[in-house]
Design a protein around this motif. Structure first.
Motif, short mmCIF file in Angstrom:
data_model
loop_
_atom_site.label_atom_id
_atom_site.label_comp_id
_atom_site.label_asym_id
_atom_site.label_seq_id
_atom_site.Cartn_x
_atom_site.Cartn_y
_atom_site.Cartn_z
N SER A 76 1.40 -1.30 0.08
CA SER A 76 0.18 -0.23 -0.12
C SER A 76 0.68 1.86 0.09
N ASP A 77 0.52 2.49 -0.75
CA ASP A 77 1.13 3.69 -0.84
C ASP A 77 1.40 4.27 0.49
N LYS A 78 2.05 4.54 1.08
CA LYS A 78 2.34 5.27 2.49
C LYS A 78 1.51 6.44 2.54
N GLU A 79 0.77 7.17 1.16
CA GLU A 79 -0.40 7.57 2.20
C GLU A 79 -1.36 7.51 2.76
N GLY A 80 -1.62 8.64 3.32
CA GLY A 80 -3.41 8.95 4.32
C GLY A 80 -2.23 8.02 5.75
N PHE A 81 -1.52 7.41 5.66
CA PHE A 81 -1.27 6.42 7.11
C PHE A 81 0.19 6.73 7.39
N THR A 82 0.00 6.21 9.04
CA THR A 82 1.21 6.65 9.43
C THR A 82 1.34 5.41 9.32
N PHE A 83 2.68 4.66 9.80
CA PHE A 83 2.93 3.16 9.77
C PHE A 83 1.82 2.37 11.02
N ASP A 84 2.18 2.83 12.31
CA ASP A 84 0.92 2.19 13.00
C ASP A 84 -0.74 2.07 12.94
N GLU A 85 -0.98 3.35 12.17
CA GLU A 85 -2.26 2.93 11.66
C GLU A 85 -2.18 2.18 11.05
N TYR A 86 -1.20 2.29 9.90
CA TYR A 86 -1.47 1.16 8.66
C TYR A 86 -1.50 -0.62 9.38
N SER A 87 -0.75 -0.59 10.29
CA SER A 87 -0.36 -1.82 10.81
C SER A 87 -2.46 -2.37 11.84
N SER A 88 -2.77 -1.26 12.67
CA SER A 88 -4.04 -1.72 12.93
C SER A 88 -5.03 -1.34 11.91
N GLU A 89 -5.25 -1.13 11.00
CA GLU A 89 -6.57 -0.42 10.26
C GLU A 89 -6.18 -2.01 9.21
N THR A 90 -5.34 -2.14 8.87
CA THR A 90 -4.67 -3.60 8.63
C THR A 90 -4.97 -5.24 9.23
N ALA A 91 -4.67 -5.20 10.39
CA ALA A 91 -5.58 -6.19 11.72
C ALA A 91 -7.12 -5.88 11.12
N ARG A 92 -7.40 -4.40 11.57
CA ARG A 92 -8.59 -4.69 11.75
C ARG A 92 -9.36 -5.82 10.87
N ALA A 93 -9.43 -4.85 9.73
CA ALA A 93 -9.78 -5.57 7.98
C ALA A 93 -9.45 -7.20 7.92
N ASN A 94 -8.68 -7.83 8.70
CA ASN A 94 -8.66 -9.06 8.01
C ASN A 94 -9.24 -9.63 10.09
N ASN A 95 -9.88 -8.52 10.48
CA ASN A 95 -10.72 -9.53 11.47
C ASN A 95 -9.77 -10.15 12.64
N ALA A 96 -8.61 -9.39 12.83
CA ALA A 96 -7.56 -10.10 14.05
C ALA A 96 -7.67 -8.76 15.52
N ALA A 97 -7.37 -10.43 16.45
CA ALA A 97 -8.28 -9.63 17.50
C ALA A 97 -6.96 -8.09 18.29
#
Length: 158
Positions: A76-97
């Motif tokens: 994913s392009d870096k635009e719009g997210f910090t690394f921590d936000e990307y990590s959290s959003e990707t986990a949430r999108a995959n229903n990870a706890a």
């Protein structure tokens, strides 16, 4: 013309190679695999076998020779997210706890989808964020989970 070199620490190229392998705790049986054109690589045991496959859904898809485990990569392009936000959003999108961190401080998360279990490692490259997921059938998760964690620790990205 024969050239012999003897250094204080090494007597020839094999001595030097052995020193590098030992110092870096490398196995001569491990190989670095390029994960397609994603800019990511991972080190896998050579005896596991590996084949790249075609994928319309992911930036990269490959499977072990046994067919029991696979790797997918999405960037994913870096635009719009910090690394921590990307990590959290990707986990949430995959229903990870939750997002956890490995010994090196790299984020990862695990999740289930269908009959599969995933170990997803998140990395930050120069221009992209990467999610590299190793997965297998639920029935063999206990066999591969530790391997997935070891392999994830070897991921490099551009």
């Amino acid at each position: 013309m024969e050239l012999n070199v003897k250094l204080e620490s090494f007597e020839g190229p094999l001595d030097l190679l052995l020193s590098i392998v030992t110092k870096n705790k490398m196995s001569i049986y491990d190989i670095e695999i390029s994960l397609g054109r994603t800019g990511a690589t991972v080190i896998l045991p050579s005896d596991m076998g590996f084949e790249e496959q075609k994928s319309e859904l992911n930036d990269f898809f490959g499977r072990g020779a046994s067919g029991e485990w696979c790797i997918i990569v999405n960037r994913s392009d870096k635009e719009g997210f910090t690394f921590d936000e990307y990590s959290s959003e990707t986990a949430r999108a995959n229903n990870a706890a939750e997002v956890l961190t490995d010994e090196e401080g790299n984020p990862y998360f695990t999740y289930m989808e269908g009959g599969y279990r995933f170990y997803a490692a998140v990395r930050e490259g120069k221009e992209n964020y990467y999610c590299v997921a190793f997965y297998c059938f639920n029935e063999v998760w206990d066999y591969y989970e530790d391997d997935f964690a070891k392999w994830a620790a070897t991921i490099t990205v551009k």
